[in-house]
Design a protein around this motif. Sequence first.
Motif, PDB file in Angstrom:
ATOM      1  N   LYS A 169       1.500  23.693  48.912  1.00  0.00           N
ATOM      2  CA  LYS A 169       2.910  23.743  49.283  1.00  0.00           C
ATOM      3  C   LYS A 169       3.122  24.376  50.653  1.00  0.00           C
ATOM      4  CE  LYS A 169       7.279  23.236  48.622  1.00  0.00           C
ATOM      5  NZ  LYS A 169       7.873  21.901  48.582  1.00  0.00           N
ATOM      6  N   ILE A 170       2.224  25.236  51.082  1.00  0.00           N
ATOM      7  CA  ILE A 170       2.424  25.940  52.349  1.00  0.00           C
ATOM      8  C   ILE A 170       2.414  24.957  53.513  1.00  0.00           C
ATOM      9  CG2 ILE A 170       1.622  27.808  53.822  1.00  0.00           C
ATOM     10  CD1 ILE A 170       2.542  28.660  50.975  1.00  0.00           C
ATOM     11  N   ALA A 171       1.351  24.193  53.640  1.00  0.00           N
ATOM     12  CA  ALA A 171       1.255  23.237  54.748  1.00  0.00           C
ATOM     13  C   ALA A 171       2.360  22.186  54.674  1.00  0.00           C
ATOM     14  CB  ALA A 171      -0.116  22.567  54.745  1.00  0.00           C
ATOM     15  N   ILE A 172       2.675  21.729  53.463  1.00  0.00           N
ATOM     16  CA  ILE A 172       3.736  20.738  53.302  1.00  0.00           C
ATOM     17  C   ILE A 172       5.074  21.308  53.750  1.00  0.00           C
ATOM     18  CG2 ILE A 172       5.085  19.512  51.550  1.00  0.00           C
ATOM     19  CD1 ILE A 172       2.420  19.021  50.088  1.00  0.00           C
ATOM     20  N   SER A 173       5.345  22.562  53.402  1.00  0.00           N
ATOM     21  CA  SER A 173       6.622  23.186  53.775  1.00  0.00           C
ATOM     22  C   SER A 173       6.722  23.391  55.284  1.00  0.00           C
ATOM     23  CB  SER A 173       6.782  24.525  53.058  1.00  0.00           C
ATOM     24  OG  SER A 173       6.884  24.341  51.668  1.00  0.00           O
ATOM     25  N   ILE A 174       5.618  23.747  55.900  1.00  0.00           N
ATOM     26  CA  ILE A 174       5.619  23.930  57.357  1.00  0.00           C
ATOM     27  C   ILE A 174       5.922  22.607  58.048  1.00  0.00           C
ATOM     28  CG2 ILE A 174       4.182  24.504  59.350  1.00  0.00           C
ATOM     29  CD1 ILE A 174       2.709  26.510  57.470  1.00  0.00           C
ATOM     30  N   LYS A 175       5.292  21.531  57.580  1.00  0.00           N
ATOM     31  CA  LYS A 175       5.552  20.216  58.173  1.00  0.00           C
ATOM     32  C   LYS A 175       7.001  19.800  57.941  1.00  0.00           C
ATOM     33  CE  LYS A 175       3.654  15.549  58.560  1.00  0.00           C
ATOM     34  NZ  LYS A 175       4.963  14.883  58.661  1.00  0.00           N
ATOM     35  N   ALA A 176       7.509  20.024  56.732  1.00  0.00           N
ATOM     36  CA  ALA A 176       8.897  19.669  56.436  1.00  0.00           C
ATOM     37  C   ALA A 176       9.866  20.474  57.290  1.00  0.00           C
ATOM     38  CB  ALA A 176       9.185  19.893  54.952  1.00  0.00           C
ATOM     39  N   TYR A 177       9.544  21.746  57.514  1.00  0.00           N
ATOM     40  CA  TYR A 177      10.394  22.592  58.358  1.00  0.00           C
ATOM     41  C   TYR A 177      10.518  21.983  59.756  1.00  0.00           C
ATOM     42  CZ  TYR A 177      12.045  26.638  61.010  1.00  0.00           C
ATOM     43  OH  TYR A 177      12.768  27.462  61.832  1.00  0.00           O
ATOM     44  N   HIS A 178       9.397  21.581  60.327  1.00  0.00           N
ATOM     45  CA  HIS A 178       9.422  21.020  61.672  1.00  0.00           C
ATOM     46  C   HIS A 178      10.057  19.630  61.696  1.00  0.00           C
ATOM     47  CE1 HIS A 178       7.325  24.279  63.573  1.00  0.00           C
ATOM     48  NE2 HIS A 178       6.300  24.186  62.747  1.00  0.00           N
ATOM     49  N   ASP A 179       9.815  18.843  60.643  1.00  0.00           N
ATOM     50  CA  ASP A 179      10.357  17.484  60.606  1.00  0.00           C
ATOM     51  C   ASP A 179      11.866  17.464  60.391  1.00  0.00           C
ATOM     52  OD1 ASP A 179       7.849  16.483  60.963  1.00  0.00           O
ATOM     53  OD2 ASP A 179       7.613  15.687  58.922  1.00  0.00           O
ATOM     54  N   VAL A 182      -2.145  25.541  40.377  1.00  0.00           N
ATOM     55  CA  VAL A 182      -2.434  26.496  41.448  1.00  0.00           C
ATOM     56  C   VAL A 182      -2.757  25.752  42.737  1.00  0.00           C
ATOM     57  CG1 VAL A 182      -3.838  28.452  42.179  1.00  0.00           C
ATOM     58  CG2 VAL A 182      -3.269  28.174  39.765  1.00  0.00           C
ATOM     59  N   GLY A 183      -3.458  24.637  42.623  1.00  0.00           N
ATOM     60  CA  GLY A 183      -3.741  23.837  43.811  1.00  0.00           C
ATOM     61  C   GLY A 183      -2.470  23.336  44.476  1.00  0.00           C
ATOM     62  N   ALA A 184      -1.498  22.944  43.667  1.00  0.00           N
ATOM     63  CA  ALA A 184      -0.216  22.504  44.222  1.00  0.00           C
ATOM     64  C   ALA A 184       0.523  23.655  44.893  1.00  0.00           C
ATOM     65  CB  ALA A 184       0.638  21.895  43.118  1.00  0.00           C
ATOM     66  N   MET A 185       0.398  24.852  44.331  1.00  0.00           N
ATOM     67  CA  MET A 185       1.032  26.020  44.958  1.00  0.00           C
ATOM     68  C   MET A 185       0.458  26.270  46.345  1.00  0.00           C
ATOM     69  SD  MET A 185       1.100  28.626  41.692  1.00  0.00           S
ATOM     70  CE  MET A 185       1.843  30.002  42.606  1.00  0.00           C
ATOM     71  N   ALA A 186      -0.862  26.216  46.466  1.00  0.00           N
ATOM     72  CA  ALA A 186      -1.494  26.441  47.764  1.00  0.00           C
ATOM     73  C   ALA A 186      -1.141  25.330  48.750  1.00  0.00           C
ATOM     74  CB  ALA A 186      -3.005  26.549  47.597  1.00  0.00           C
ATOM     75  N   HIS A 192       4.153  26.789  40.164  1.00  0.00           N
ATOM     76  CA  HIS A 192       4.429  25.744  41.156  1.00  0.00           C
ATOM     77  C   HIS A 192       5.913  25.562  41.449  1.00  0.00           C
ATOM     78  CE1 HIS A 192       4.341  22.043  43.360  1.00  0.00           C
ATOM     79  NE2 HIS A 192       4.764  21.306  42.353  1.00  0.00           N
ATOM     80  N   LEU A 193       6.759  25.518  40.417  1.00  0.00           N
ATOM     81  CA  LEU A 193       8.152  25.171  40.663  1.00  0.00           C
ATOM     82  C   LEU A 193       8.944  26.276  41.364  1.00  0.00           C
ATOM     83  CD1 LEU A 193       9.009  22.938  37.580  1.00  0.00           C
ATOM     84  CD2 LEU A 193       8.555  22.262  39.938  1.00  0.00           C
ATOM     85  N   PRO A 194       8.862  27.542  40.943  1.00  0.00           N
ATOM     86  CA  PRO A 194       9.542  28.556  41.765  1.00  0.00           C
ATOM     87  C   PRO A 194       8.934  28.683  43.153  1.00  0.00           C
ATOM     88  CG  PRO A 194       8.300  29.589  39.986  1.00  0.00           C
ATOM     89  CD  PRO A 194       8.326  28.124  39.702  1.00  0.00           C
ATOM     90  N   ASN A 195       7.630  28.475  43.244  1.00  0.00           N
ATOM     91  CA  ASN A 195       6.954  28.488  44.546  1.00  0.00           C
ATOM     92  C   ASN A 195       7.551  27.440  45.483  1.00  0.00           C
ATOM     93  OD1 ASN A 195       4.471  29.489  46.091  1.00  0.00           O
ATOM     94  ND2 ASN A 195       4.053  27.295  46.071  1.00  0.00           N
ATOM     95  N   GLY A 196       7.980  26.319  44.902  1.00  0.00           N
ATOM     96  CA  GLY A 196       8.584  25.260  45.699  1.00  0.00           C
ATOM     97  C   GLY A 196       9.905  25.648  46.325  1.00  0.00           C
ATOM     98  N   HIS A 197      10.574  26.650  45.774  1.00  0.00           N
ATOM     99  CA  HIS A 197      11.783  27.204  46.386  1.00  0.00           C
ATOM    100  C   HIS A 197      11.455  28.388  47.290  1.00  0.00           C
ATOM    101  CE1 HIS A 197      14.527  24.821  43.946  1.00  0.00           C
ATOM    102  NE2 HIS A 197      14.026  25.305  42.823  1.00  0.00           N
ATOM    103  N   VAL A 198      10.594  29.273  46.807  1.00  0.00           N
ATOM    104  CA  VAL A 198      10.340  30.534  47.515  1.00  0.00           C
ATOM    105  C   VAL A 198       9.704  30.275  48.881  1.00  0.00           C
ATOM    106  CG1 VAL A 198       8.978  32.659  47.474  1.00  0.00           C
ATOM    107  CG2 VAL A 198      10.198  31.926  45.408  1.00  0.00           C
TER     108      VAL A 198
END
Length: 493
Positions: A110-120, A104-108, A156-162
Amino acid sequence: MTQKSNPALFINGTWQTGNGKAFHAENPANGDIIWQGKAASPDDVNAAIMAARNAFPAWAKRDLNERIEILERFAGLLNDHKDALARTISLDAGKPHWEALTEVGAMAGKIAISIKAYHDRTGTRHGDAPGGGQAILRHKPHGVVAVFGPYNFPGHLPNGHVVPALLAGNCVVFKPSELTPLVAEETVKLWQQAGLPDGVLNLVQGERDTGIALAQHPGIDGLFFTGSVPTGYHLHHAFAGQMAKILALELGGNNPLVVWNAADLDAVAHHTVMSAFITAGQRCTCVRRLIVPTAAKGDAMIAAINDYCDRLIVGAPDDDPEPFMGPVISNRAADGLMAAQAKLVADGAKIIREITRPDPARPFLTPGLIDVTDVKNRADEELFGPILQIIRVDSFDDAIREANNTRFGLAAGLLCDDAKLWQRFIHESRAGIVNWNKQLTGASSAAPFGGIGESGNHRPSAYYAADYCAWPVATLQTDKLVAPDAAPKGVRP
């Protein structure tokens, strides 16, 4: 504990009962039915895709900061409900509570990591165009994408796509594993609570028929899958010739760990066991093949690992003391692993530590160590559970050759005190994840994740997910239409 029938579908912002066949999910630790409902029929799948299609234009045009705001509310809800969702993961997948909390910690996170990856990696870029004006790189979402989730990390894993798909402006139809439907249901409820607009995320539960209906539907623009190699093959064939659709696959591996010139046997034992038996061996990065020297050095390493295995507690998630390993996902999976051990022995393998099944009615397995050095024509397959095959070799050259002797290429590792050998290993190994003196099962979400060969494509679910969730549009532009000062060569004035 038997549950009432669940409204298995979430379509266009409403919970609905499916029109397909009834199915249920069991707690693998005790066999209790923890979820039951009716699967999505082809008509239900069509309705989910149409809801996503209708929601897509407004969601794609929505200001990025508004999409980020919803994602961050979802992250907050994950943190607020961390313990409850972790207990749901334990019920659904059999994980010890301590491990479910990390999921669950990895799911949470994922949000900040995805935002950074989006911008990068995507977003919008501005530069100067040749001859004046601007050169602009934009990224656009695909449209409606399907996400298929696995059972080993049902959150965690579907969250990594969604998450990156929604961030990029896509709408999603999510089909979780039929073995872990409860985690998907609870997660979608949190998305609903976060304020996601109707139709942007839709849930279809079901077994194989539901998955086929979703994968083959002409209304999806792509499919993101994490799971087994056989299913990945099926999807790859099903998408053949459909160049307009993107297919992102994260599959498995027959992962090697080489141990060579490592003096600290306690460290060897710890990192090997963490690589082989965490999550009851049900991680795609788990070590499947341990490669060690012949003779006394290898014997000492194997003995240290075997001694460490004596300390592992196998049990139900709510046992006291809390276990290191829970059950594998199902009795069917346990039966397959016991059969795999028997076949290896029949082919000439020597058991160092036998996989046992204390209760034949439940899928609890103890960790197994099997020396397969003398097995000829070893099958190159992923045994997805707590079974570690040991291969003894005479030289480091042989160790590298053996490590690369696989059609997969997900993960590989080296435990070694010699930096020169590490330089050889990182240069010559064929895998997308290569670790030195670290367990293989601790991949970073801030890095790409995935492998080469038959381990998949596009590095799904981690930092490079931004790449396959949007497509680039390159533009040269200026706000005023003007003719050149002089005619081009070959054109009369």
